[in-house]
Design a protein around this motif. Structure first.
Motif, PDB file in Angstrom:
ATOM      1  N   GLY A 183       0.765  -1.235   0.000  1.00 45.23           N
ATOM      2  CA  GLY A 183       0.000   0.000   0.000  1.00 45.23           C
ATOM      3  C   GLY A 183       0.798   1.288   0.000  1.00 45.23           C
ATOM      4  N   TYR A 184       2.052   1.238  -0.450  1.00 46.67           N
ATOM      5  CA  TYR A 184       2.881   2.438  -0.492  1.00 46.67           C
ATOM      6  C   TYR A 184       2.583   3.280  -1.729  1.00 46.67           C
ATOM      7  N   ASP A 185       2.698   4.574  -1.572  1.00 47.41           N
ATOM      8  CA  ASP A 185       2.761   5.508  -2.689  1.00 47.41           C
ATOM      9  C   ASP A 185       4.227   5.541  -3.099  1.00 47.41           C
ATOM     10  N   VAL A 186       4.546   5.037  -4.310  1.00 42.18           N
ATOM     11  CA  VAL A 186       5.933   4.778  -4.686  1.00 42.18           C
ATOM     12  C   VAL A 186       6.468   5.794  -5.694  1.00 42.18           C
ATOM     13  N   THR A 187       7.638   6.319  -5.389  1.00 37.46           N
ATOM     14  CA  THR A 187       8.425   7.093  -6.341  1.00 37.46           C
ATOM     15  C   THR A 187       9.642   6.244  -6.688  1.00 37.46           C
ATOM     16  N   ALA A 188       9.759   5.855  -7.956  1.00 36.56           N
ATOM     17  CA  ALA A 188      10.852   4.983  -8.392  1.00 36.56           C
ATOM     18  C   ALA A 188      11.885   5.796  -9.164  1.00 36.56           C
ATOM     19  N   LEU A 189      13.154   5.647  -8.774  1.00 42.31           N
ATOM     20  CA  LEU A 189      14.247   6.347  -9.444  1.00 42.31           C
ATOM     21  C   LEU A 189      15.178   5.332 -10.107  1.00 42.31           C
ATOM     22  N   SER A 190      15.448   5.545 -11.378  1.00 41.69           N
ATOM     23  CA  SER A 190      16.425   4.726 -12.100  1.00 41.69           C
ATOM     24  C   SER A 190      17.601   5.622 -12.489  1.00 41.69           C
ATOM     25  N   PHE A 191      18.787   5.024 -12.599  1.00 39.79           N
ATOM     26  CA  PHE A 191      19.990   5.816 -12.823  1.00 39.79           C
ATOM     27  C   PHE A 191      20.711   5.406 -14.109  1.00 39.79           C
ATOM     28  N   ASP A 192      20.956   6.394 -14.949  1.00 42.23           N
ATOM     29  CA  ASP A 192      21.789   6.210 -16.132  1.00 42.23           C
ATOM     30  C   ASP A 192      23.170   6.720 -15.770  1.00 42.23           C
ATOM     31  N   TYR A 193      24.075   5.790 -15.451  1.00 38.87           N
ATOM     32  CA  TYR A 193      25.417   6.169 -15.022  1.00 38.87           C
ATOM     33  C   TYR A 193      26.472   5.761 -16.049  1.00 38.87           C
ATOM     34  N   GLY A 194      26.031   5.536 -17.290  1.00 40.93           N
ATOM     35  CA  GLY A 194      26.963   5.127 -18.331  1.00 40.93           C
ATOM     36  C   GLY A 194      27.170   3.629 -18.392  1.00 40.93           C
ATOM     37  N   TYR A 238       0.096   5.097 -10.240  1.00 42.51           N
ATOM     38  CA  TYR A 238       0.390   4.190  -9.142  1.00 42.51           C
ATOM     39  C   TYR A 238       1.886   4.238  -8.812  1.00 42.51           C
ATOM     40  N   VAL A 239       2.709   4.379  -9.860  1.00 42.58           N
ATOM     41  CA  VAL A 239       4.146   4.456  -9.666  1.00 42.58           C
ATOM     42  C   VAL A 239       4.657   5.706 -10.385  1.00 42.58           C
ATOM     43  N   LYS A 240       5.296   6.574  -9.634  1.00 46.58           N
ATOM     44  CA  LYS A 240       5.951   7.736 -10.243  1.00 46.58           C
ATOM     45  C   LYS A 240       7.388   7.322 -10.557  1.00 46.58           C
ATOM     46  N   HIS A 241       7.807   7.499 -11.809  1.00 44.42           N
ATOM     47  CA  HIS A 241       9.110   6.985 -12.228  1.00 44.42           C
ATOM     48  C   HIS A 241       9.911   8.073 -12.915  1.00 44.42           C
ATOM     49  N   GLN A 242      11.182   8.167 -12.546  1.00 45.71           N
ATOM     50  CA  GLN A 242      12.062   9.140 -13.183  1.00 45.71           C
ATOM     51  C   GLN A 242      13.449   8.534 -13.363  1.00 45.71           C
ATOM     52  N   ILE A 243      14.032   8.763 -14.544  1.00 37.19           N
ATOM     53  CA  ILE A 243      15.402   8.329 -14.815  1.00 37.19           C
ATOM     54  C   ILE A 243      16.346   9.509 -14.550  1.00 37.19           C
ATOM     55  N   ILE A 244      17.296   9.301 -13.661  1.00 33.93           N
ATOM     56  CA  ILE A 244      18.274  10.322 -13.302  1.00 33.93           C
ATOM     57  C   ILE A 244      19.527  10.111 -14.146  1.00 33.93           C
ATOM     58  N   LYS A 245      19.910  11.094 -14.939  1.00 31.75           N
ATOM     59  CA  LYS A 245      21.067  10.962 -15.819  1.00 31.75           C
ATOM     60  C   LYS A 245      22.335  11.501 -15.154  1.00 31.75           C
ATOM     61  N   LYS A 270      26.619   4.426  -2.973  1.00 32.27           N
ATOM     62  CA  LYS A 270      26.708   5.676  -2.211  1.00 32.27           C
ATOM     63  C   LYS A 270      26.220   6.849  -3.055  1.00 32.27           C
ATOM     64  N   ILE A 271      26.591   6.838  -4.322  1.00 33.81           N
ATOM     65  CA  ILE A 271      26.139   7.891  -5.234  1.00 33.81           C
ATOM     66  C   ILE A 271      24.618   7.862  -5.343  1.00 33.81           C
ATOM     67  N   PHE A 272      24.085   6.655  -5.550  1.00 36.48           N
ATOM     68  CA  PHE A 272      22.634   6.516  -5.676  1.00 36.48           C
ATOM     69  C   PHE A 272      21.925   6.910  -4.385  1.00 36.48           C
ATOM     70  N   SER A 273      22.461   6.441  -3.253  1.00 34.57           N
ATOM     71  CA  SER A 273      21.773   6.654  -1.982  1.00 34.57           C
ATOM     72  C   SER A 273      21.690   8.130  -1.629  1.00 34.57           C
ATOM     73  N   SER A 274      22.705   8.922  -1.984  1.00 32.63           N
ATOM     74  CA  SER A 274      22.665  10.358  -1.687  1.00 32.63           C
ATOM     75  C   SER A 274      21.478  11.023  -2.381  1.00 32.63           C
ATOM     76  N   ILE A 275      21.252  10.644  -3.641  1.00 35.46           N
ATOM     77  CA  ILE A 275      20.126  11.210  -4.397  1.00 35.46           C
ATOM     78  C   ILE A 275      18.799  10.695  -3.851  1.00 35.46           C
ATOM     79  N   ILE A 276      18.739   9.409  -3.578  1.00 24.62           N
ATOM     80  CA  ILE A 276      17.508   8.814  -3.060  1.00 24.62           C
ATOM     81  C   ILE A 276      17.145   9.414  -1.707  1.00 24.62           C
ATOM     82  N   GLN A 277      18.150   9.610  -0.856  1.00 24.33           N
ATOM     83  CA  GLN A 277      17.907  10.209   0.459  1.00 24.33           C
ATOM     84  C   GLN A 277      17.348  11.621   0.328  1.00 24.33           C
TER      85      GLN A 277
END
Length: 295
Positions: A26-37, A72-79, A118-125
């Protein structure tokens, strides 16, 4: 009270299953994907395809789970793909060949991307804290890391996660409203896949439709103008071609082993240097790798 979560959605099997798990809870979810090359950029396509499938399929009971249709799912790709040329790893563009074999072997350390989590977690936090502040509520950081990651990837170990989160708490006002949710920390890919089966049933989603929209392969194979094969494999039609999963790299071996244990063919399309292959070929190869590793 409405529950919020931010998910690191790689497009792989683990984080994709965690996405289902969060929706089931039952979470309202924001999903982040990372394009890191990364070389396996197809995982970003699969993450997008999965979110689109879920958003178009799920009809939730308003009384049980509060979400706003159809988001239902908010999704964003972080470049952050500019990092790729600066990082030393087999997984990034320009890096050495991705090793093959069993996922527990020492050469799998070559697939470590320096400080990636660590890189991902800083943005997610930062995103989780912003959601908590905006909604005057708690927000969970959901991560699909599991027990099988620990020996190879130091930034998946609990002591790293604890230290990283402690630094986040020290460095931000209101950080006490953010927590970490890692339900798979004590299980493996098979356990994750079992949870996926349960989640698909409860969310009324088709298991195969979900998991064919995931990518675990670190060495995906592009086949131009892929055609339908005679037999059991039906490929997606494409004017340009199609990305197939390999079945020899360590990440793929671990995934295939989970499906073998589940007793369910992997719905992902596989190929090797000869072209597309069927599930029995994939299964036989991985079973032999497992036997050789045991010896």
């Amino acid at each position: 009270m409405k529950k919020y979560a931010v998910l690191s959605l790689s497009g792989g099997m683990d984080s994709s299953t965690l996405l289902l798990h969060l929706l089931k809870e039952g979470y309202d979810v924001t999903a982040l994907s990372f394009d890191y090359g990364q070389k396996h950029k197809v995982e970003l396509e699969r993450a997008t395809e999965l979110v689109e499938y879920i958003n178009g399929q799920i009809i939730l009971d308003d009384e049980a789970k509060t979400v706003e249709y159809p988001f239902y799912v908010k999704h964003q790709i972080i470049k952050i793909d500019g990092l790729g040329q600066l990082l030393n790893s087999t997984l990034v563009e320009g890096g050495a060949e991705v090793p093959e074999g069993h996922y527990a072997e020492a050469n799998m350390k070559d697939t470590v991307v320096p400080n990636r989590n660590k890189i991902f977690s800083s943005i997610i936090q930062a995103v989780a804290l912003s959601i908590a502040d905006k909604n005057k509520s708690e927000c969970s950081i959901a991560m699909g890391i599991h027990a099988g990651d620990h020996s190879i990837y130091p930034d998946c170990r609990q002591d790293f996660r604890d230290a990283d989160f402690d630094a986040f708490i020290i460095g931000n006002w209101g950080a006490e409203n953010v927590n970490v949710y890692t339900p798979y920390l004590d299980t493996d890919k098979f356990g994750i896949l079992q949870d996926g089966e349960v989640c698909c049933k409860e969310l009324a989603l088709d298991f195969d439709e979900v998991y064919k929209r995931t990518n675990t392969s670190y060495k995906p194979i592009w086949i131009p103008k892929a055609q339908t094969l005679d037999g059991d494999i039906v490929l997606y039609e494409s004017k340009e071609g199609y990305w197939f999963s390999d079945y020899k790299s360590a990440s793929s071996v671990e995934r295939v082993e989970a499906f073998i244990k589940l007793g369910h063919p992997d719905p992902v399309d596989y190929a090797d240097e000869t072209g597309p292959v069927d599930w029995e070929t994939v299964k036989s190869h991985v079973e032999q790798i497992i036997l050789n590793h045991i010896k």
